[in-house]
Design a protein around this motif. Structure first.
Motif, mmCIF file in Angstrom:
data_model
loop_
_atom_site.group_PDB
_atom_site.id
_atom_site.type_symbol
_atom_site.label_atom_id
_atom_site.label_comp_id
_atom_site.label_asym_id
_atom_site.label_seq_id
_atom_site.Cartn_x
_atom_site.Cartn_y
_atom_site.Cartn_z
ATOM 1 N N GLU A 24 10.911 -68.211 -95.665
ATOM 2 C CA GLU A 24 11.610 -69.072 -94.570
ATOM 3 C C GLU A 24 10.488 -69.847 -93.762
ATOM 4 N N LYS A 25 9.479 -69.436 -93.895
ATOM 5 C CA LYS A 25 8.323 -70.227 -93.140
ATOM 6 C C LYS A 25 8.199 -71.482 -93.965
ATOM 7 N N LEU A 26 8.563 -71.437 -95.224
ATOM 8 C CA LEU A 26 8.278 -72.714 -96.019
ATOM 9 C C LEU A 26 9.677 -73.348 -96.022
ATOM 10 N N GLY A 27 10.635 -73.124 -95.235
ATOM 11 C CA GLY A 27 11.955 -74.048 -95.070
ATOM 12 C C GLY A 27 13.169 -73.506 -95.607
ATOM 13 N N TYR A 28 13.264 -72.358 -96.209
ATOM 14 C CA TYR A 28 14.290 -71.806 -96.794
ATOM 15 C C TYR A 28 15.043 -70.756 -96.094
ATOM 16 N N ASP A 29 16.312 -70.947 -96.507
ATOM 17 C CA ASP A 29 17.557 -69.771 -95.782
ATOM 18 C C ASP A 29 17.115 -68.850 -97.010
ATOM 19 N N THR A 30 16.949 -67.535 -96.343
ATOM 20 C CA THR A 30 16.815 -66.445 -97.395
ATOM 21 C C THR A 30 17.852 -65.274 -97.048
ATOM 22 N N GLU A 31 18.122 -64.465 -98.062
ATOM 23 C CA GLU A 31 18.704 -63.139 -97.885
ATOM 24 C C GLU A 31 18.433 -62.253 -99.144
ATOM 25 N N VAL A 32 18.274 -61.072 -98.745
ATOM 26 C CA VAL A 32 17.735 -59.908 -99.730
ATOM 27 C C VAL A 32 18.976 -59.118 -100.071
ATOM 28 N N VAL A 33 19.165 -59.000 -101.253
ATOM 29 C CA VAL A 33 20.234 -58.191 -101.841
ATOM 30 C C VAL A 33 19.501 -56.891 -102.169
ATOM 31 N N SER A 34 20.029 -55.733 -101.578
ATOM 32 C CA SER A 34 19.651 -54.268 -102.038
ATOM 33 C C SER A 34 20.719 -53.592 -103.036
ATOM 34 N N TYR A 35 20.128 -52.786 -103.679
ATOM 35 C CA TYR A 35 21.241 -52.145 -104.643
ATOM 36 C C TYR A 35 20.521 -50.733 -105.347
ATOM 37 N N ASN A 36 21.281 -50.015 -105.716
ATOM 38 C CA ASN A 36 20.637 -48.714 -106.239
ATOM 39 C C ASN A 36 20.024 -48.826 -107.682
ATOM 40 N N SER A 37 18.909 -48.986 -107.798
ATOM 41 C CA SER A 37 18.248 -49.296 -109.013
ATOM 42 C C SER A 37 18.248 -48.543 -110.093
ATOM 43 N N VAL A 38 18.556 -47.190 -109.842
ATOM 44 C CA VAL A 38 18.670 -46.145 -110.990
ATOM 45 C C VAL A 38 20.045 -45.749 -111.295
ATOM 46 N N ALA A 39 21.108 -46.402 -110.533
ATOM 47 C CA ALA A 39 22.390 -46.222 -110.594
ATOM 48 C C ALA A 39 23.128 -47.430 -110.659
ATOM 49 N N ILE A 40 22.843 -48.485 -111.409
ATOM 50 C CA ILE A 40 23.015 -49.907 -111.285
ATOM 51 C C ILE A 40 24.432 -50.003 -111.616
ATOM 52 N N ASP A 41 25.194 -50.414 -110.505
ATOM 53 C CA ASP A 41 26.778 -50.813 -110.714
ATOM 54 C C ASP A 41 27.150 -52.232 -110.623
ATOM 55 N N GLU A 42 27.495 -52.825 -111.593
ATOM 56 C CA GLU A 42 27.547 -54.315 -111.562
ATOM 57 C C GLU A 42 28.829 -54.455 -110.955
ATOM 58 N N ARG A 43 29.848 -53.747 -110.556
ATOM 59 C CA ARG A 43 30.859 -53.784 -109.684
ATOM 60 C C ARG A 43 30.523 -54.014 -108.141
ATOM 61 N N LYS A 44 29.309 -53.642 -108.000
ATOM 62 C CA LYS A 44 28.912 -53.700 -106.441
ATOM 63 C C LYS A 44 27.839 -54.621 -106.626
ATOM 64 N N VAL A 45 26.592 -54.832 -107.207
ATOM 65 C CA VAL A 45 25.616 -55.467 -107.093
ATOM 66 C C VAL A 45 26.102 -56.944 -107.561
ATOM 67 N N PHE A 46 26.833 -57.397 -108.417
ATOM 68 C CA PHE A 46 27.277 -58.712 -108.791
ATOM 69 C C PHE A 46 27.770 -59.354 -107.434
ATOM 70 N N PRO A 47 29.127 -58.612 -106.777
ATOM 71 C CA PRO A 47 30.011 -59.008 -105.752
ATOM 72 C C PRO A 47 28.931 -59.529 -104.516
ATOM 73 N N ALA A 48 27.999 -58.407 -104.412
ATOM 74 C CA ALA A 48 26.913 -58.448 -103.509
ATOM 75 C C ALA A 48 26.270 -59.759 -103.499
ATOM 76 N N ILE A 49 25.784 -60.042 -104.734
ATOM 77 C CA ILE A 49 25.147 -61.457 -104.903
ATOM 78 C C ILE A 49 25.922 -62.661 -104.632
ATOM 79 N N ASP A 50 27.437 -62.482 -105.130
ATOM 80 C CA ASP A 50 28.355 -63.428 -104.922
ATOM 81 C C ASP A 50 28.651 -63.902 -103.526
ATOM 82 N N LYS A 51 28.623 -62.946 -102.850
ATOM 83 C CA LYS A 51 28.713 -62.883 -101.175
ATOM 84 C C LYS A 51 27.496 -63.714 -100.741
ATOM 85 N N ALA A 52 26.464 -63.512 -101.054
ATOM 86 C CA ALA A 52 25.264 -63.990 -100.741
ATOM 87 C C ALA A 52 25.047 -65.276 -100.675
ATOM 88 N N LEU A 53 25.593 -66.108 -101.917
ATOM 89 C CA LEU A 53 25.562 -67.373 -101.944
ATOM 90 C C LEU A 53 26.156 -68.223 -101.119
#
Length: 212
Positions: A24-53
């Motif tokens: 952000e200090k370098l001039g970018y808008d940013t957003e962090v997407v959090s997900y369960n890394s040992v129970a990865i659910d594409e139906r949750k994490v992929f829509p979360a990335i979609d929403k962040a775009l």
């Protein structure tokens, strides 16, 4: 330009906030997407990335470790164009899987990995065929669990080997004087991300790998 950041195995999005703030200090808008890394659910994490775009500007995806593998799976699923996502930066990501995963499974501890191994952390062969430019950063300070489980290995960041951060078809690859985890807290890593986004290459002062 917006940068969307994904964390690695056993982490939470909060771990990526220092990197987010540096970008952000370098001039970018940013957003962090959090997900369960040992129970990865594409139906949750992929829509979360979609929403962040942000569809009003170009986006960049940055993934640390497993996060880079998740991004690769996301691109294969969504097939975004370059107007939506222009670049991907992988930080210590075993983009074709990690040999340490096989060692953990051999020890009978595979359950600790959850479904992350099947999601892409197991060793496999692949190539980068997406239109997005991929820049991969590899750490060269071999301090971490890999050294404990697999012995001395100077060609790694302590978890992932340098070779495991490479994939055919990537745009650029660069070595950093970091461990696997310290990479996400490094101001120099943030600067390299910025340089890659702007120039499609990394700034060329390479870290050294000690001879074995």
């Amino acid at each position: 330009m917006k940068v969307i950041i994904l964390h690695g195995l056993y982490m939470h999005g909060i771990a990526m906030l220092p990197l987010s703030q540096r970008l952000e200090k370098l001039g970018y808008d940013t957003e962090v997407v959090s997900y369960n890394s040992v129970a990865i659910d594409e139906r949750k994490v992929f829509p979360a990335i979609d929403k962040a775009l942000d569809h009003k500007q170009v986006n960049v995806l940055v993934g640390h470790s497993l996060g880079g593998v998740v991004i690769k799976r996301y691109l294969a699923s969504r097939k975004p164009d370059l107007d939506t996502i222009s670049h991907v930066v992988a930080l210590g990501s075993p983009i074709n899987g990690a040999s340490i995963v096989g060692k953990i499974q051999q020890m009978g501890l595979g359950v600790l990995l959850g479904n992350s191994a099947k999601f892409g952390l197991q060793k496999h062969e692949d190539k980068w065929e997406f239109p997005q430019k991929l820049g991969s950063l590899a750490g060269t300070v071999p301090l971490g669990v890999r050294s404990i489980l697999m012995g001395k290995d100077t060609h790694s960041d302590g978890t992932v080997t340098v070779d495991e951060t490479k994939i055919a078809g990537m745009t650029a690859h660069h070595l950093m004087r970091n461990t696997h985890t310290s990479m996400i807290y490094s101001s120099k890593v943030a600067e390299q991300i910025d340089h890659f986004i702007r120039h499609n290459k990394f700034a060329q002062k390479k870290a050294r790998i000690k001879a074995e």
